[in-house]
Design a protein around this motif. Sequence first.
Motif, PDB file in Angstrom:
ATOM      1  N   ARG A 205       0.813  -1.207   0.000  1.00  0.00           N
ATOM      2  CA  ARG A 205       0.000   0.000   0.000  1.00  0.00           C
ATOM      3  C   ARG A 205       0.855   1.270   0.000  1.00  0.00           C
ATOM      4  O   ARG A 205       0.342   2.378   0.071  1.00  0.00           O
ATOM      5  N   GLY A 206       2.165   1.116  -0.043  1.00  0.00           N
ATOM      6  CA  GLY A 206       3.045   2.274  -0.064  1.00  0.00           C
ATOM      7  C   GLY A 206       3.331   2.859   1.304  1.00  0.00           C
ATOM      8  O   GLY A 206       3.746   4.016   1.416  1.00  0.00           O
ATOM      9  N   VAL A 207       3.127   2.056   2.351  1.00  0.00           N
ATOM     10  CA  VAL A 207       3.390   2.506   3.723  1.00  0.00           C
ATOM     11  C   VAL A 207       4.724   1.924   4.185  1.00  0.00           C
ATOM     12  O   VAL A 207       4.915   0.698   4.145  1.00  0.00           O
ATOM     13  N   GLU A 208       5.647   2.797   4.601  1.00  0.00           N
ATOM     14  CA  GLU A 208       6.918   2.312   5.134  1.00  0.00           C
ATOM     15  C   GLU A 208       6.631   1.405   6.323  1.00  0.00           C
ATOM     16  O   GLU A 208       5.875   1.758   7.224  1.00  0.00           O
ATOM     17  N   SER A 209       7.256   0.237   6.314  1.00  0.00           N
ATOM     18  CA  SER A 209       6.880  -0.773   7.292  1.00  0.00           C
ATOM     19  C   SER A 209       8.079  -1.628   7.664  1.00  0.00           C
ATOM     20  O   SER A 209       9.034  -1.750   6.898  1.00  0.00           O
ATOM     21  N   GLY A 210       8.009  -2.234   8.864  1.00  0.00           N
ATOM     22  CA  GLY A 210       9.122  -3.059   9.298  1.00  0.00           C
ATOM     23  C   GLY A 210       8.779  -3.985  10.443  1.00  0.00           C
ATOM     24  O   GLY A 210       7.618  -4.163  10.806  1.00  0.00           O
ATOM     25  N   LEU A 211       9.833  -4.562  11.019  1.00  0.00           N
ATOM     26  CA  LEU A 211       9.714  -5.622  12.008  1.00  0.00           C
ATOM     27  C   LEU A 211      10.635  -5.364  13.194  1.00  0.00           C
ATOM     28  O   LEU A 211      11.526  -4.527  13.138  1.00  0.00           O
ATOM     29  N   ILE A 212      10.401  -6.136  14.250  1.00  0.00           N
ATOM     30  CA  ILE A 212      11.300  -6.145  15.397  1.00  0.00           C
ATOM     31  C   ILE A 212      12.497  -7.036  15.078  1.00  0.00           C
ATOM     32  O   ILE A 212      12.362  -8.100  14.466  1.00  0.00           O
ATOM     33  N   LEU A 213      13.681  -6.610  15.517  1.00  0.00           N
ATOM     34  CA  LEU A 213      14.905  -7.398  15.363  1.00  0.00           C
ATOM     35  C   LEU A 213      15.559  -7.514  16.731  1.00  0.00           C
ATOM     36  O   LEU A 213      16.073  -6.525  17.260  1.00  0.00           O
ATOM     37  N   SER A 214      15.504  -8.701  17.327  1.00  0.00           N
ATOM     38  CA  SER A 214      16.061  -8.893  18.666  1.00  0.00           C
ATOM     39  C   SER A 214      17.503  -9.372  18.582  1.00  0.00           C
ATOM     40  O   SER A 214      17.792 -10.394  17.949  1.00  0.00           O
ATOM     41  N   PHE A 215      18.382  -8.656  19.257  1.00  0.00           N
ATOM     42  CA  PHE A 215      19.794  -9.047  19.275  1.00  0.00           C
ATOM     43  C   PHE A 215      20.096 -10.088  20.347  1.00  0.00           C
ATOM     44  O   PHE A 215      21.256 -10.414  20.588  1.00  0.00           O
ATOM     45  N   LYS A 216      19.051 -10.620  20.984  1.00  0.00           N
ATOM     46  CA  LYS A 216      19.245 -11.786  21.842  1.00  0.00           C
ATOM     47  C   LYS A 216      19.352 -13.054  21.004  1.00  0.00           C
ATOM     48  O   LYS A 216      19.792 -14.092  21.498  1.00  0.00           O
ATOM     49  N   LYS A 217      18.922 -12.971  19.764  1.00  0.00           N
ATOM     50  CA  LYS A 217      18.969 -14.118  18.866  1.00  0.00           C
ATOM     51  C   LYS A 217      20.410 -14.364  18.397  1.00  0.00           C
ATOM     52  O   LYS A 217      21.243 -13.444  18.381  1.00  0.00           O
ATOM     53  N   PRO A 218      20.732 -15.589  17.983  1.00  0.00           N
ATOM     54  CA  PRO A 218      22.054 -15.860  17.398  1.00  0.00           C
ATOM     55  C   PRO A 218      22.254 -15.042  16.126  1.00  0.00           C
ATOM     56  O   PRO A 218      21.294 -14.696  15.437  1.00  0.00           O
ATOM     57  N   LEU A 219      23.512 -14.753  15.815  1.00  0.00           N
ATOM     58  CA  LEU A 219      23.824 -13.899  14.674  1.00  0.00           C
ATOM     59  C   LEU A 219      23.248 -14.450  13.377  1.00  0.00           C
ATOM     60  O   LEU A 219      22.755 -13.688  12.535  1.00  0.00           O
ATOM     61  N   ASN A 220      23.291 -15.761  13.185  1.00  0.00           N
ATOM     62  CA  ASN A 220      22.778 -16.318  11.931  1.00  0.00           C
ATOM     63  C   ASN A 220      21.271 -16.070  11.793  1.00  0.00           C
ATOM     64  O   ASN A 220      20.767 -15.839  10.688  1.00  0.00           O
ATOM     65  N   GLU A 221      20.534 -16.088  12.917  1.00  0.00           N
ATOM     66  CA  GLU A 221      19.096 -15.800  12.866  1.00  0.00           C
ATOM     67  C   GLU A 221      18.836 -14.316  12.600  1.00  0.00           C
ATOM     68  O   GLU A 221      17.879 -13.955  11.908  1.00  0.00           O
ATOM     69  N   ILE A 222      19.683 -13.461  13.156  1.00  0.00           N
ATOM     70  CA  ILE A 222      19.564 -12.024  12.888  1.00  0.00           C
ATOM     71  C   ILE A 222      19.776 -11.743  11.405  1.00  0.00           C
ATOM     72  O   ILE A 222      18.991 -11.031  10.765  1.00  0.00           O
ATOM     73  N   LEU A 223      20.826 -12.341  10.850  1.00  0.00           N
ATOM     74  CA  LEU A 223      21.129 -12.128   9.431  1.00  0.00           C
ATOM     75  C   LEU A 223      20.023 -12.684   8.540  1.00  0.00           C
ATOM     76  O   LEU A 223      19.662 -12.076   7.520  1.00  0.00           O
ATOM     77  N   GLN A 224      19.461 -13.816   8.932  1.00  0.00           N
ATOM     78  CA  GLN A 224      18.373 -14.407   8.153  1.00  0.00           C
ATOM     79  C   GLN A 224      17.138 -13.501   8.164  1.00  0.00           C
ATOM     80  O   GLN A 224      16.500 -13.301   7.133  1.00  0.00           O
ATOM     81  N   ARG A 225      16.820 -12.928   9.323  1.00  0.00           N
ATOM     82  CA  ARG A 225      15.662 -12.038   9.419  1.00  0.00           C
ATOM     83  C   ARG A 225      15.870 -10.775   8.588  1.00  0.00           C
ATOM     84  O   ARG A 225      14.932 -10.251   7.979  1.00  0.00           O
ATOM     85  N   MET A 226      17.123 -10.318   8.543  1.00  0.00           N
ATOM     86  CA  MET A 226      17.417  -9.112   7.784  1.00  0.00           C
ATOM     87  C   MET A 226      17.331  -9.325   6.271  1.00  0.00           C
ATOM     88  O   MET A 226      17.372  -8.354   5.517  1.00  0.00           O
ATOM     89  N   GLN A 227      17.198 -10.580   5.851  1.00  0.00           N
ATOM     90  CA  GLN A 227      16.999 -10.844   4.430  1.00  0.00           C
ATOM     91  C   GLN A 227      15.582 -10.486   3.989  1.00  0.00           C
ATOM     92  O   GLN A 227      15.314 -10.335   2.794  1.00  0.00           O
ATOM     93  N   LEU A 228      14.646 -10.358   4.960  1.00  0.00           N
ATOM     94  CA  LEU A 228      13.279  -9.967   4.628  1.00  0.00           C
ATOM     95  C   LEU A 228      13.269  -8.541   4.090  1.00  0.00           C
ATOM     96  O   LEU A 228      14.069  -7.706   4.504  1.00  0.00           O
ATOM     97  N   LYS A 229      12.338  -8.277   3.186  1.00  0.00           N
ATOM     98  CA  LYS A 229      12.304  -6.973   2.514  1.00  0.00           C
ATOM     99  C   LYS A 229      11.570  -5.943   3.359  1.00  0.00           C
ATOM    100  O   LYS A 229      10.518  -5.410   2.993  1.00  0.00           O
ATOM    101  N   SER A 230      12.166  -5.656   4.511  1.00  0.00           N
ATOM    102  CA  SER A 230      11.607  -4.691   5.450  1.00  0.00           C
ATOM    103  C   SER A 230      12.216  -3.313   5.200  1.00  0.00           C
ATOM    104  O   SER A 230      13.403  -3.199   4.895  1.00  0.00           O
TER     105      SER A 230
END
Length: 224
Positions: free
Chosen positions: A116-141
């Motif tokens: 809809r053209g609305v800037e949007s995103g997600l929570i990113l918790s740094f309690k997660k392992p680095l590989n999970e953080i990097l995987q989440r950052m692959q999402l088009k947020s």
Amino acid sequence: MKTYAEIYPSKNLNNINDAIDALESFDGFNIPDNPLGYPTMPPEVIGYIIRQKFPGKDIIINQRLKDINELKVRSIITASKAINASIIFTQGDTPKFGKEFNEVSSSYAMKLAIHRGVESGLILSFKKPLNEILQRMQLKSNIFLVINMDNPSILENLGTSRLIPYIIVKTKKNANILNKINQTSVDLEDLAIYMDTLNKYSLKGVLFSVPGDNETMENIRDYF
């Protein structure tokens, strides 16, 4: 790097207006939806008030999803687009009243908003392992609101242009409150050093929260 202030969505309209006016020096505002699962003023209403006062300020809504359906999500996206607000989607805490639906995932809601053209995103918790953080950052947020960042040096391994660290500041006045909350915080006396570290990175911004200490929140820039 922009600075954002968290606005608690009080049930009292006068308190909300006073808080917005007192935090005018910030580049923008972040409004949580029903924090801790308690009923409060809808963030779209507060966003509308902010937009009337400050046409050029950034507005970010933290929208919980645990207890709403897709129709409500689409309505919130429509309202956010109307007031030119961004949205961070999160499942949120268990509601104190009513039932959980768990119908809409954060990633699906984000896709609806971006479509809809609305800037949007997600929570990113740094309690997660680095590989999970990097995987989440692959999402088009468009945005990631970073929580639980104990050590800013982890940013060395990441692209930071979409990141907004959520900085909870601990003071003498609110220490008892924060000791009951299981989230990372920064002592006020350490804030200057902490911010010096963050300034090394090309962050989208930083979001400040000082629960229970409005005076420090209003003057937070004096501490770094």
